[in-house]
Design an enzyme around this catalytic site. Sequence first.
Site, short mmCIF file in Angstrom:
data_model
loop_
_atom_site.label_atom_id
_atom_site.label_comp_id
_atom_site.label_asym_id
_atom_site.label_seq_id
_atom_site.Cartn_x
_atom_site.Cartn_y
_atom_site.Cartn_z
N THR A 175 -35.29 87.61 -2.38
CA THR A 175 -35.21 87.36 -0.72
C THR A 175 -35.25 88.65 -0.14
OG1 THR A 175 -32.61 87.93 -1.10
CG2 THR A 175 -33.79 85.31 -1.28
N GLU A 223 -35.22 80.54 -1.82
CA GLU A 223 -34.52 79.75 -2.88
C GLU A 223 -35.40 78.28 -3.00
OE1 GLU A 223 -33.30 81.62 -0.65
OE2 GLU A 223 -31.31 82.62 -1.45
N TRP A 250 -17.47 77.60 18.09
CA TRP A 250 -18.95 78.01 17.73
C TRP A 250 -19.78 78.10 18.90
CZ3 TRP A 250 -18.13 80.81 13.63
CH2 TRP A 250 -17.39 80.38 12.72
P1 ADP Z 1 -34.10 86.09 3.95
O1 ADP Z 1 -32.86 85.27 3.46
O2 ADP Z 1 -34.04 87.33 3.28
O3 ADP Z 1 -34.22 86.12 5.46
P2 ADP Z 1 -35.84 84.09 3.74
O4 ADP Z 1 -37.22 84.02 4.08
O5 ADP Z 1 -35.57 83.07 2.20
O6 ADP Z 1 -35.26 85.28 3.22
O7 ADP Z 1 -34.92 83.24 4.76
C1 ADP Z 1 -34.57 82.05 4.89
C2 ADP Z 1 -33.49 81.63 5.91
O8 ADP Z 1 -34.56 81.93 7.10
C3 ADP Z 1 -33.07 80.55 5.99
O9 ADP Z 1 -31.91 80.29 5.30
C4 ADP Z 1 -32.96 80.33 7.69
O10 ADP Z 1 -31.51 81.06 8.13
C5 ADP Z 1 -33.98 81.06 8.29
N1 ADP Z 1 -35.11 80.24 8.54
C6 ADP Z 1 -36.03 79.68 7.77
N2 ADP Z 1 -36.85 79.07 8.69
C7 ADP Z 1 -36.30 78.81 9.80
C8 ADP Z 1 -36.38 77.93 10.92
N3 ADP Z 1 -37.71 77.07 11.29
N4 ADP Z 1 -35.64 77.99 12.01
C9 ADP Z 1 -34.58 78.98 11.93
N5 ADP Z 1 -34.36 79.59 10.87
C10 ADP Z 1 -35.10 79.40 9.91
#
Ligand code: ADP
Length: 538
Positions: free
Chosen positions: A181, A327, A441
């Site tokens: 990640t 994940e 929130w």
């Molecule tokens: P990192 O956790 O290091 O940023 P990832 O690429 O696995 O790496 O990120 C996943 C996270 O990205 C998700 O848990 C979410 O918070 C965010 N995310 C992914 N797609 C979207 C989306 N379409 N809209 C908003 N947030 C998103």
Amino acid sequence: MLSTMMQFPLTLTPLLDRVERIFPHVEMVSRRPDTSLHRQTYADFARRSRQLASALRRAGMQPGDRVATLMWNHHAHVEAYFGIPCAGGVLHTLNLRLHPDDLTYIVTHAEDRFVIVDDVLWPLWEKVAPRVAIEKTIVVSWKGGPLPEGVIDYEAFLASGDASEPLPTLDENAPLGMCYTSGTTGKPKGVVYSHRAIVLHSFAVCLTDGLGLSNRDVMLPVVPQFHANAWGLPFASVMAGTKQVLPGPHLDAANLLDLFVREQVTLAAGVPTVWMAILQTLDANPGKYTLTKGMRMLVGGSAAPESMIRGFDRHGAAILHAWGMTELSPLGTVATVKKGIEDGGEDAVYAARSKQGLPSPFVEMRAVSDTGEVPWDGAAQGELQVRGPWVAASYYGTEDTSDRWTEDGWFRTGDVVTIDKDAYLKLTDRTKDLIKSGGEWISSVELENEIMGHPAVAEAAVIAISHPKWVERPLACVVLKPGQSLSFEELREFLKPRVAAWWLPDLVEYVDAIPRTSTGKFLKSALRERFKDLVSNA
Ligand code: ADP
């Protein structure tokens, strides 16, 4: 017991066989570092992937050994996507935007044995190499000229392999690849994908109500191949026999638009910041670029603002909003429009498309608050938990991560969401980015999407600052478009009809750029650090 079907493992190997037999003439086009284009067919790709598989085994790679890649998006990287796993190895894509210290940590943690590096990335690798225990370094030579001492040229390495050598029979649960990640939250953590997970994920990508990837598409991943293995698209494209257009290191709007038009791209994928830049270029140059009719632009990684979805519709291109995580291999949900939504009119359709979408088959989801699972009413918020065949069951080599998996077998995403009666997921925030004002929130994601809807705003991020009475209040960090102005009062007036009164930012800071993570997401921790002494007295 009734006898049923054959035991046929779900691995990448039959996909390689199939693309070779059925789509040998479909092309793969790569932008070289010097901006010229390299072309090969899937027949070439399959032969070269087999050569790579054979060469790796001859060089001593054992089943389960990690082979790292430090490469841009191009044909050799896709060869690694297949050559390594089909030989029983584990493809470990390294993030080329990381600091050498982080790369050193990740390569060491993953125990990578081999690495394949682009020569143009050698200046980065050079800082990592002396600090890690890599046994064999293979370099893809784009520039020509002598290679660093002790490394092997990628083409020479391929030549040491034999494409006719049979590939090993693999178990579908064998590891295929891994990805760390990007570390917006703490130390990078490694996820190991199985063949079975990636094959099933590829089917989900190809579903009409998934990303609808088919042989008729031309797919361009702007998302780097190190980011959650480029969202599964290179794998799914081989499954579907889809032409791939790979942009190499040239990820600016002009070069991408040139490829979209020249190669008639029908599906491109990237994070919102990429699409913002492209939309601005399209808006600023009316009539210059003719996109393929019905082109889809897959957006994930961060939320796609509704204004961006509407903006691309004006250019005849459809944003397809999806949510995923490293994940989850990484696809979880896609915001396709369910039959019946259009009865609610255009605004209802845009509202659905701006949400993160409907879960793929086999991805089960629930939102859980302190008091238990929340109803699917589009209002109650909870932490999103998921489970399914392409959801990680653990992190690689990390002991105590039990807080990320529940006792009843769900993965805790750390995303705060609502789910509506039509089953659309809407992400309001990451747990750590929520703003808690007077015990209630405020969704930073929703607020920033509204701010980015203002025509003078290029981009915006919202973070919490402290307040003596309300504890936290929103601060808007705004990047204006060149030559534009927007006062704090004008911004508040613009937001008033759009959000609850108590959501209105207390302060605005005009910044030159929003700091980004290595995968192009807003790096809110850097903004929080920069404005940590700011207190609102409003
Ligand atoms: P990192 O956790 O290091 O940023 P990832 O690429 O696995 O790496 O990120 C996943 C996270 O990205 C998700 O848990 C979410 O918070 C965010 N995310 C992914 N797609 C979207 C989306 N379409 N809209 C908003 N947030 C998103």
